[in-house]
Design a protein around this motif. Structure first.
Motif, mmCIF file in Angstrom:
data_model
loop_
_atom_site.group_PDB
_atom_site.id
_atom_site.type_symbol
_atom_site.label_atom_id
_atom_site.label_comp_id
_atom_site.label_asym_id
_atom_site.label_seq_id
_atom_site.Cartn_x
_atom_site.Cartn_y
_atom_site.Cartn_z
ATOM 1 N N GLU A 116 4.625 9.160 -9.411
ATOM 2 C CA GLU A 116 5.637 8.660 -8.476
ATOM 3 C C GLU A 116 5.787 7.150 -8.554
ATOM 4 O O GLU A 116 6.428 6.537 -7.713
ATOM 5 C CB GLU A 116 5.291 9.090 -7.044
ATOM 6 C CG GLU A 116 5.512 10.569 -6.834
ATOM 7 C CD GLU A 116 5.128 11.040 -5.448
ATOM 8 O OE1 GLU A 116 4.492 10.259 -4.707
ATOM 9 O OE2 GLU A 116 5.455 12.184 -5.123
ATOM 10 N N GLU A 117 5.125 6.581 -9.551
ATOM 11 C CA GLU A 117 5.230 5.146 -9.842
ATOM 12 C C GLU A 117 4.708 4.281 -8.709
ATOM 13 O O GLU A 117 5.112 3.135 -8.551
ATOM 14 C CB GLU A 117 6.673 4.759 -10.188
ATOM 15 C CG GLU A 117 7.199 5.553 -11.367
ATOM 16 C CD GLU A 117 8.624 5.194 -11.728
ATOM 17 O OE1 GLU A 117 9.143 4.227 -11.169
ATOM 18 O OE2 GLU A 117 9.198 5.895 -12.577
ATOM 19 N N ARG A 118 3.816 4.861 -7.910
ATOM 20 C CA ARG A 118 3.200 4.044 -6.880
ATOM 21 C C ARG A 118 2.020 3.281 -7.481
ATOM 22 O O ARG A 118 1.424 2.431 -6.863
ATOM 23 C CB ARG A 118 2.735 4.919 -5.701
ATOM 24 C CG ARG A 118 3.897 5.332 -4.816
ATOM 25 C CD ARG A 118 3.447 6.102 -3.617
ATOM 26 N NE ARG A 118 3.281 7.505 -3.897
ATOM 27 C CZ ARG A 118 2.244 8.222 -3.498
ATOM 28 N NH1 ARG A 118 1.276 7.660 -2.803
ATOM 29 N NH2 ARG A 118 2.172 9.500 -3.778
ATOM 30 N N ARG A 119 1.655 3.650 -8.705
ATOM 31 C CA ARG A 119 0.594 2.933 -9.410
ATOM 32 C C ARG A 119 1.004 2.817 -10.869
ATOM 33 O O ARG A 119 1.459 3.791 -11.457
ATOM 34 C CB ARG A 119 -0.721 3.689 -9.279
ATOM 35 C CG ARG A 119 -1.897 2.854 -9.691
ATOM 36 C CD ARG A 119 -3.213 3.511 -9.357
ATOM 37 N NE ARG A 119 -4.286 2.610 -9.724
ATOM 38 C CZ ARG A 119 -4.804 1.696 -8.935
ATOM 39 N NH1 ARG A 119 -4.378 1.583 -7.706
ATOM 40 N NH2 ARG A 119 -5.761 0.901 -9.348
ATOM 41 N N THR A 120 0.860 1.637 -11.413
ATOM 42 C CA THR A 120 1.268 1.428 -12.798
ATOM 43 C C THR A 120 0.060 1.490 -13.725
ATOM 44 O O THR A 120 -1.083 1.412 -13.282
ATOM 45 C CB THR A 120 1.957 0.057 -12.956
ATOM 46 O OG1 THR A 120 1.078 -0.944 -12.440
ATOM 47 C CG2 THR A 120 3.265 0.031 -12.196
ATOM 48 N N LYS A 154 2.046 -1.143 -16.476
ATOM 49 C CA LYS A 154 3.135 -0.297 -16.968
ATOM 50 C C LYS A 154 3.212 1.012 -16.200
ATOM 51 O O LYS A 154 2.213 1.546 -15.759
ATOM 52 C CB LYS A 154 2.869 -0.012 -18.456
ATOM 53 C CG LYS A 154 3.920 0.824 -19.125
ATOM 54 C CD LYS A 154 3.561 1.006 -20.584
ATOM 55 C CE LYS A 154 4.377 2.112 -21.225
ATOM 56 N NZ LYS A 154 3.973 3.435 -20.791
ATOM 57 N N VAL A 155 4.434 1.490 -16.054
ATOM 58 C CA VAL A 155 4.628 2.784 -15.411
ATOM 59 C C VAL A 155 4.577 3.857 -16.496
ATOM 60 O O VAL A 155 5.287 3.772 -17.493
ATOM 61 C CB VAL A 155 5.998 2.820 -14.689
ATOM 62 C CG1 VAL A 155 6.277 4.210 -14.160
ATOM 63 C CG2 VAL A 155 6.017 1.802 -13.572
ATOM 64 N N THR A 164 5.030 7.579 -18.249
ATOM 65 C CA THR A 164 5.995 8.676 -18.163
ATOM 66 C C THR A 164 5.251 9.980 -17.900
ATOM 67 O O THR A 164 4.029 10.058 -18.081
ATOM 68 C CB THR A 164 6.783 8.825 -19.476
ATOM 69 O OG1 THR A 164 5.842 9.188 -20.503
ATOM 70 C CG2 THR A 164 7.477 7.522 -19.849
#
Lengths: 214, 147
Positions: free
Chosen positions: A67-71, A12-13, A15
């Motif tokens: 930066e959503e490069r890792r969830t 999951k990303v 917030t």
């Protein structure tokens, strides 16, 4: 429990608010574990020309999450776990980039010295155009310092035969399981020895002044 | 790696990797106690790392704000450019579009239009068509021809 397998990928990303909240909720001992790990990875990266410190790595780990490069799946992995995983990847990626860019070369390809007996460092062999001469010198010093730290640790545990044997296995590239089999010990005993070495490193290394350890 | 023998870089890396595994899978309270015993101020460690982590969050928020501002500026200048070049109202832009096509009928084929009947074009279609014509330099050519 020590494992030879990497952690599974989370899904999951997170917030910004979830991450901020998780930072606030970290316990003092978790910050200590994060610090020990970040410092270790910064040292490993210094072997490949990095001048980042523990704080830089923690900040970058947060950035990669945001930066959503890792969830991150909070149900499966703790916040601390995902940060450690991010730093593990960053260190591994740094090494890979360093080798690909030519800044660092595999040990096997390094020449041990020239005719005058003067050793050529990786910086001499593959100067990194991204770094100015001063930065290259600092990076080379860092690499030298870290190798020196590991050498000192080996000396520091020389009275502990088991620790010496395990460190020999580590440096030769054996996995934990292989060392357990070779030394004919159980996993618990191996973990206890590993913990002793870890403690020695914690006790010994902060006393050494260098660019990345503190 | 024997005592008194300096390890190679790869040997040093392997030792660090195993130590990292031990830290990762170790007990946080024990690691904290080890650090404390070796003279670390745990409060200082926590506050410094927390500051670094929060700086990461702040940096990301600022970056996002910066990108939003950039997008706003780009969109503002696009609207301004559109008004300046194409006309204030949608009616003016429609008239401008048809006057261009009237003067340069060959441009019809250069435009990728979904609607064969030009009267069915929406205001958005007209705006994007004018932008395409501008990219093609057709508007400038026409302006130059008129001046």
């Amino acid at each position: 429990m020590l494992t030879d397998k990497p952690r599974s990928k989370s899904e999951k990303v997170a917030t910004v608010d979830e991450i901020s909240e998780s930072i606030e909720k970290l316990l003092p001992e978790e910050w200590a574990q994060l610090y020990a790990y970040a410092k270790n990875r910064a040292r490993m990266m210094a072997l490949y020309g990095s001048a980042l410190d523990a704080k830089d790595l923690v900040q970058s780990a947060i950035t990669t999450l945001l930066e959503e490069r890792r969830t991150w799946n909070p149900k499966k992995v703790t916040f601390l776990g995902v940060l450690l995983g991010a730093m593990k990847s960053m260190a591994s990626n740094h090494k890979e980039k360093s080798l690909v860019s030519g800044y660092s070369v595999p040990e096997s390809q390094l020449v041990s010295g020239d005719a005058d007996g003067q050793s050529e460092t990786p910086v001499d062999l593959h100067p990194d155009s991204r770094l100015n001469p001063e930065q290259q010198m600092v990076a080379a010093e860092n690499e030298n310092d870290i190798v020196g730290l590991v050498s000192e640790l080996c000396d520091f545990v020389q009275d502990d035969v088991e620790a010496c044997l395990v460190m020999d296995g580590w440096s030769e590239g054996l996995s934990g399981t292989e060392i357990i089999q070779t030394l004919e010990i159980d996993r618990k005993a191996y973990e206890t020895i590993a913990k002793r070495i870890r403690r020695k490193s914690t006790a010994r290394w902060p006393k050494v002044s260098n660019h990345v350890s503190e | 790696m024997s005592v008194n023998k300096r390890p190679t870089r790869e040997e040093a890396e392997r030792v660090l990797d195993h130590l990292a595994d031990s830290i990762e899978t170790g007990n946080a309270a024990e690691i904290a106690a080890d650090l404390k015993d070796s003279g670390h101020d745990l409060n200082d460690v926590a506050s410094q790392l927390k500051a670094a982590a929060l700086a990461g969050v702040k940096g990301f928020r600022q970056q996002r704000l910066h990108r939003a501002r950039q997008r706003y500026q780009e969109s503002s200048s696009r609207i301004e450019r559109r008004t300046r070049h194409f006309g204030d109202s949608s009616e003016e832009r429609r008239l401008r579009f048809f006057s261009v096509l009237e003067a340069r009928p060959e441009l019809k084929s250069a435009l990728t239009m979904q609607h064969r009947d030009l009267n069915e074009l929406t205001d958005t279609d007209i705006d994007s068509a004018l932008e395409e014509l501008e990219v093609l330099g057709a508007l400038e050519d026409l302006d130059d021809g008129h001046s």
